[in-house]
Structures are given as C-alpha cells and as structure tokens.
Scaffold this motif. Structure first.
Motif, PDB file in Angstrom:
ATOM      1  N   TYR A 159       0.895  -1.166  -0.063  1.00 57.97           N
ATOM      2  CA  TYR A 159      -0.028   0.058  -0.054  1.00 57.97           C
ATOM      3  C   TYR A 159       1.015   1.329  -0.082  1.00 57.97           C
ATOM      4  CZ  TYR A 159      -3.239   3.821   1.766  1.00 57.97           C
ATOM      5  OH  TYR A 159      -3.869   4.639   2.119  1.00 57.97           O
ATOM      6  N   TYR A 160       1.840   1.346   0.896  1.00 58.07           N
ATOM      7  CA  TYR A 160       2.772   2.449   0.911  1.00 58.07           C
ATOM      8  C   TYR A 160       3.730   2.688  -0.291  1.00 58.07           C
ATOM      9  CZ  TYR A 160       1.763   2.152   6.074  1.00 58.07           C
ATOM     10  OH  TYR A 160       1.218   2.109   7.172  1.00 58.07           O
ATOM     11  N   SER A 161       3.855   1.586  -1.125  1.00 64.34           N
ATOM     12  CA  SER A 161       4.598   1.747  -2.235  1.00 64.34           C
ATOM     13  C   SER A 161       4.062   2.457  -3.343  1.00 64.34           C
ATOM     14  CB  SER A 161       4.799   0.398  -2.982  1.00 64.34           C
ATOM     15  OG  SER A 161       3.967  -0.192  -3.432  1.00 64.34           O
ATOM     16  N   PHE A 162       2.711   3.004  -3.172  1.00 63.75           N
ATOM     17  CA  PHE A 162       2.119   3.884  -4.241  1.00 63.75           C
ATOM     18  C   PHE A 162       1.881   5.374  -3.599  1.00 63.75           C
ATOM     19  CE2 PHE A 162       0.139  -0.441  -4.736  1.00 63.75           C
ATOM     20  CZ  PHE A 162       0.272  -0.596  -6.132  1.00 63.75           C
ATOM     21  N   PHE A 163       2.741   5.549  -2.581  1.00 64.58           N
ATOM     22  CA  PHE A 163       2.645   7.088  -1.756  1.00 64.58           C
ATOM     23  C   PHE A 163       4.094   7.531  -1.877  1.00 64.58           C
ATOM     24  CE2 PHE A 163      -1.324   5.069  -0.515  1.00 64.58           C
ATOM     25  CZ  PHE A 163      -2.139   6.268  -0.876  1.00 64.58           C
ATOM     26  N   ASN A 164       4.146   8.722  -2.106  1.00 67.10           N
ATOM     27  CA  ASN A 164       5.172   9.554  -1.700  1.00 67.10           C
ATOM     28  C   ASN A 164       5.345  10.006  -0.152  1.00 67.10           C
ATOM     29  OD1 ASN A 164       7.559  10.954  -1.404  1.00 67.10           O
ATOM     30  ND2 ASN A 164       7.131  12.619  -2.919  1.00 67.10           N
ATOM     31  N   TRP A 165       5.939   9.139   0.423  1.00 66.84           N
ATOM     32  CA  TRP A 165       5.683   9.278   2.127  1.00 66.84           C
ATOM     33  C   TRP A 165       6.816   9.124   2.710  1.00 66.84           C
ATOM     34  CZ3 TRP A 165       4.502   4.673   5.566  1.00 66.84           C
ATOM     35  CH2 TRP A 165       4.002   5.229   6.981  1.00 66.84           C
ATOM     36  N   ASN A 166       7.151   9.947   3.861  1.00 69.54           N
ATOM     37  CA  ASN A 166       8.215   9.824   4.749  1.00 69.54           C
ATOM     38  C   ASN A 166       8.178   9.241   6.124  1.00 69.54           C
ATOM     39  OD1 ASN A 166       6.574  11.555   6.236  1.00 69.54           O
ATOM     40  ND2 ASN A 166       8.024  13.254   6.229  1.00 69.54           N
ATOM     41  N   GLY A 167       7.070   8.349   6.140  1.00 74.38           N
ATOM     42  CA  GLY A 167       7.001   7.636   7.428  1.00 74.38           C
ATOM     43  C   GLY A 167       6.213   8.439   8.514  1.00 74.38           C
ATOM     44  N   TYR A 168       6.040   9.648   8.346  1.00 74.52           N
ATOM     45  CA  TYR A 168       5.214  10.267   9.409  1.00 74.52           C
ATOM     46  C   TYR A 168       3.806  10.679   9.103  1.00 74.52           C
ATOM     47  CZ  TYR A 168       9.968  10.809  11.367  1.00 74.52           C
ATOM     48  OH  TYR A 168      11.040  10.763  11.962  1.00 74.52           O
ATOM     49  N   GLY A 169       2.874  10.486  10.124  1.00 73.32           N
ATOM     50  CA  GLY A 169       1.552  10.604   9.613  1.00 73.32           C
ATOM     51  C   GLY A 169       0.851   9.840   8.492  1.00 73.32           C
ATOM     52  N   GLU A 185       4.657   5.825  -9.840  1.00 63.84           N
ATOM     53  CA  GLU A 185       5.891   6.679 -10.104  1.00 63.84           C
ATOM     54  C   GLU A 185       7.119   6.016  -9.147  1.00 63.84           C
ATOM     55  OE1 GLU A 185       7.181  10.952  -8.426  1.00 63.84           O
ATOM     56  OE2 GLU A 185       5.289  10.839  -9.412  1.00 63.84           O
ATOM     57  N   ASN A 186       6.867   5.566  -7.951  1.00 68.96           N
ATOM     58  CA  ASN A 186       8.328   4.859  -7.203  1.00 68.96           C
ATOM     59  C   ASN A 186       8.608   3.787  -8.237  1.00 68.96           C
ATOM     60  OD1 ASN A 186       8.263   6.567  -5.032  1.00 68.96           O
ATOM     61  ND2 ASN A 186       6.458   5.400  -4.072  1.00 68.96           N
ATOM     62  N   PHE A 187       8.069   2.937  -8.583  1.00 68.30           N
ATOM     63  CA  PHE A 187       8.427   1.907  -9.427  1.00 68.30           C
ATOM     64  C   PHE A 187       8.985   2.182 -10.817  1.00 68.30           C
ATOM     65  CE2 PHE A 187       4.934  -0.033  -6.915  1.00 68.30           C
ATOM     66  CZ  PHE A 187       5.500  -0.903  -6.488  1.00 68.30           C
ATOM     67  N   GLU A 188       8.584   3.388 -11.266  1.00 67.02           N
ATOM     68  CA  GLU A 188       9.186   3.868 -12.409  1.00 67.02           C
ATOM     69  C   GLU A 188      10.730   4.500 -12.152  1.00 67.02           C
ATOM     70  OE1 GLU A 188       6.440   6.908 -13.943  1.00 67.02           O
ATOM     71  OE2 GLU A 188       5.061   5.112 -14.702  1.00 67.02           O
ATOM     72  N   ARG A 189      10.809   5.207 -10.818  1.00 68.18           N
ATOM     73  CA  ARG A 189      11.946   5.582 -10.578  1.00 68.18           C
ATOM     74  C   ARG A 189      13.180   4.460 -10.325  1.00 68.18           C
ATOM     75  NH1 ARG A 189      10.818   9.037  -5.511  1.00 68.18           N
ATOM     76  NH2 ARG A 189      13.153   9.031  -5.232  1.00 68.18           N
ATOM     77  N   ILE A 190      12.330   3.374  -9.685  1.00 65.00           N
ATOM     78  CA  ILE A 190      13.410   2.318  -9.428  1.00 65.00           C
ATOM     79  C   ILE A 190      13.938   1.802 -10.617  1.00 65.00           C
ATOM     80  CG2 ILE A 190      13.493  -0.124  -8.479  1.00 65.00           C
ATOM     81  CD1 ILE A 190      11.507   0.908  -6.309  1.00 65.00           C
ATOM     82  N   ALA A 191      12.889   1.526 -11.596  1.00 63.29           N
ATOM     83  CA  ALA A 191      13.440   1.139 -13.034  1.00 63.29           C
ATOM     84  C   ALA A 191      14.465   2.144 -13.774  1.00 63.29           C
ATOM     85  CB  ALA A 191      12.145   0.756 -13.831  1.00 63.29           C
ATOM     86  N   GLY A 192      14.307   3.074 -13.666  1.00 66.35           N
ATOM     87  CA  GLY A 192      15.306   4.235 -14.278  1.00 66.35           C
ATOM     88  C   GLY A 192      16.420   4.358 -13.393  1.00 66.35           C
ATOM     89  N   HIS A 193      16.808   4.051 -12.285  1.00 67.48           N
ATOM     90  CA  HIS A 193      17.832   4.330 -11.399  1.00 67.48           C
ATOM     91  C   HIS A 193      19.112   3.514 -11.524  1.00 67.48           C
ATOM     92  CE1 HIS A 193      19.117   5.457  -6.976  1.00 67.48           C
ATOM     93  NE2 HIS A 193      19.564   6.421  -7.846  1.00 67.48           N
ATOM     94  N   SER A 194      20.174   4.041 -12.118  1.00 71.00           N
ATOM     95  CA  SER A 194      21.328   3.026 -12.496  1.00 71.00           C
ATOM     96  C   SER A 194      21.862   2.465 -11.215  1.00 71.00           C
ATOM     97  CB  SER A 194      22.262   4.181 -13.063  1.00 71.00           C
ATOM     98  OG  SER A 194      22.584   5.035 -11.921  1.00 71.00           O
ATOM     99  N   ILE A 195      21.677   2.878  -9.828  1.00 67.33           N
ATOM    100  CA  ILE A 195      22.182   2.314  -8.842  1.00 67.33           C
ATOM    101  C   ILE A 195      21.401   1.188  -8.510  1.00 67.33           C
ATOM    102  CG2 ILE A 195      22.874   2.868  -6.367  1.00 67.33           C
ATOM    103  CD1 ILE A 195      23.261   5.565  -6.805  1.00 67.33           C
ATOM    104  N   PHE A 196      20.096   1.066  -8.805  1.00 69.63           N
ATOM    105  CA  PHE A 196      19.186  -0.006  -8.360  1.00 69.63           C
ATOM    106  C   PHE A 196      19.877  -1.120  -9.448  1.00 69.63           C
ATOM    107  CE2 PHE A 196      15.603  -2.729  -9.654  1.00 69.63           C
ATOM    108  CZ  PHE A 196      15.309  -3.123  -8.259  1.00 69.63           C
TER     109      PHE A 196
END
Length: 308
Positions: free
Chosen positions: A52-62, A71-82
């Motif tokens: 559920y949290y993977s679909f949010f831009n969330w810092n862990g508070y509130g 979007e998180n999965f897209e960022r991971i797929a395009g991240h060279s360090i990953f």
C-alpha cells in the motif's frame, strides 16, 4: 451397489471418525489458529502495508496522502544504482552456487567421518557462520584496512604501497564476496556432512572392491545419495544471496560510489535512511516478488522429483 463400492463408501465415511479419534482434527483446531494469527500479524499485514505504501510519496510520518501511483516503481526502474544493486545480487548468487557450495562440498568430503580430528576441523570451519554478520563485517573491515590492518602489514612486509581495497571501485565488491563465502560456506558444509554420514558404507566398500577410485566413489556413489541435500543447500544459497545486508553495511555501507549495494542495502540506503518510505516499500515489493518467484520455480523445477 457392489460390495466393493459399499466398502469404499463405508471407509470414506469412517475417515473423519478416525481423524477425530486419533486427535488430528483436535490438534489442528488447537494449533492452527495461533499460527495463522501470528502469520497474519507478522507476515501478511506488513506485506500488505508495504504494498500500500509503495503507491505513495511518504516519509513515514503521519498518514500517507500523496498518492503517486507507479511513480516509485518507475524511478526504481530508471535508477542506475538499482541496476548495480541487482547485478551485485546476481553476482552473489553465482559465487554462492559455483564457489561457496563446491568449497563446502570439498571440505565436507574431507572431514565427514566421525573422528576427533575431524570434529575440530568442523568446529573451525563452522565458527564463521556462528559469528554475527555485523561482527564479521567489522573484523574484515579491519583486515582490509590499508593503514592499520593485515592488508597494510602484508604490503609493508613486501615493501609495497598500502592498498585500500574497500575504497577501490573495482575491487571493493570482490572483497565483499570473499567475506560472504568465508562467512557462509560452513553452513552448507554441515548440511553436506550430515547427508554424507547417511550414505551406506556397504555401497562405498562395494565400489572399492570393484576397483573404483576415490573420485569415482564420490561421483557415482556419494553425490547421487546427497543430491537432495545439494538441492536444499542451493535453495538456501539463492534466497540468502537475495537477503545479504548485515555483512555489507559495516564493510562498505554500499560504497565506494554506491558500487557494492545489493537490493536490500539499496532499500535501506535510499528508502529508510532518507525517510523515503514509499520508495523503500516499492523496493521491498520488488524483492518480495523476486524471492517468491525464485521459490516457486525452484520448487517446481528442482524439488518436484525429490517429493515424488
């Protein structure tokens, strides 16, 4: 209705009574609910929340409110360090299968017999596995230290310049894999020793009488008998490689220049430490899917014959 059909129907009707009489149903009713509750609370619920949290831009508070979809999965797929982390994880899998396991099997073949000397060697080889991962990482970080460690002493003895292997982009991950092999080969060795001790001695003696050499006995008698142990050992090696974390953090913390990250250390560094919980949860979902996929296909391909 024939007598045979009547007997089959009667036996089918008696099965529940037999189950009740021997206590299986009672044991299941008593033991299964606590296990299901614990499994749901500590496995299924965290997995569901992570997905559920993977679909949010969330810092862990509130409460997470900034829905970003995939979007998180897209960022991971395009991240060279990953990509580097995935490649490193696959390297650990390869080293575990083709270096760590053969080394463990070789040592097991040398010391599997029950003698006082072999017991001492088993303890020595098994000690690294008993040692905590963080402690092992700290010990080897000192060994590889170019100023004060054993590496510096060896370089000074030969009159060479100090070499900071953990700070070198080309060699740092080689050092990490060396520590991983040293740390875990004893676990696989003990699996093989237990399996080798169950090989019938009369078959080994019969092969010797027939003129079989040592390598032939290993290949045609011992290895076929311990094949189930090898299959299980390989499964542990693959799953363990997907989870490597505690050894790398004290050694390199993913450096230098993010070259020694695995998937788990990548999750920790770019998710938890940067308070990007949604991003880290997405990495966790990917890792979970990868582990489940490996487990299912491994079960179907390699363990099917064993179960039969």
């Amino acid at each position: 209705m024939t007598i045979a059909a009547a007997n089959r129907r009667l036996s089918a009707s008696e099965r529940p009574r037999r189950s009740l009489s021997n206590g299986r149903v009672t044991a299941a009713l008593v033991l299964l609910p606590p296990a299901l509750i614990l499994f749901s609370l500590f496995v299924m619920l965290p997995l569901g929340e992570s997905a559920y949290y993977s679909f949010f831009n969330w810092n862990g508070y509130g409460t997470p409110t900034n829905f970003v979809g995939l979007e998180n999965f897209e960022r991971i797929a395009g991240h060279s360090i990953f990509h580097t982390a995935v490649g490193n994880t696959l390297k650990i899998v390869a080293v575990s299968l083709f270096l760590q396991m053969p080394l463990a099997l070789l040592l097991a073949l040398l010391i599997y017999r029950k003698t006082p000397t072999n017991a001492v060697f088993r303890l020595i080889f098994f000690l690294p596995y008993i040692l905590a991962e963080v402690a092992a990482g700290l010990i080897w970080s000192f060994v590889f230290d170019g100023n004060y460690g054993i590496t510096a002493s060896v370089a000074g003895f030969f009159g060479a310049d100090s070499f900071f292997i953990l700070a070198d982009r080309e060699w740092a991950f080689t050092a990490v894999m060396t520590v991983i092999v040293w740390k875990y080969f004893g676990f696989h060795m003990m699996i093989y020793i237990a399996a080798l001790q169950s090989v019938p001695e009369d078959q080994i003696e019969a092969a010797r009488i027939e003129g079989a050499k040592r390598l032939q006995i290993v290949r045609y008698v011992q290895i076929p008998h311990i094949k189930p142990a090898i299959i299980v050992s390989a499964f542990f090696a693959i799953i363990g490689a997907l989870q490597v974390f505690d050894v790398i953090i004290p050694l390199t913390n993913g450096g230098p220049s993010n070259q020694t990250h695995t998937i788990v250390t990548y999750l920790y560094t770019f998710g938890l430490t940067r308070l990007n919980i949604g991003f880290g949860s997405a990495v966790g979902v990917i890792l979970f899917v990868a582990a489940i996929t490996v487990a299912v296909f491994y079960q179907r391909i390699f363990m099917r014959g064993k179960q039969a």
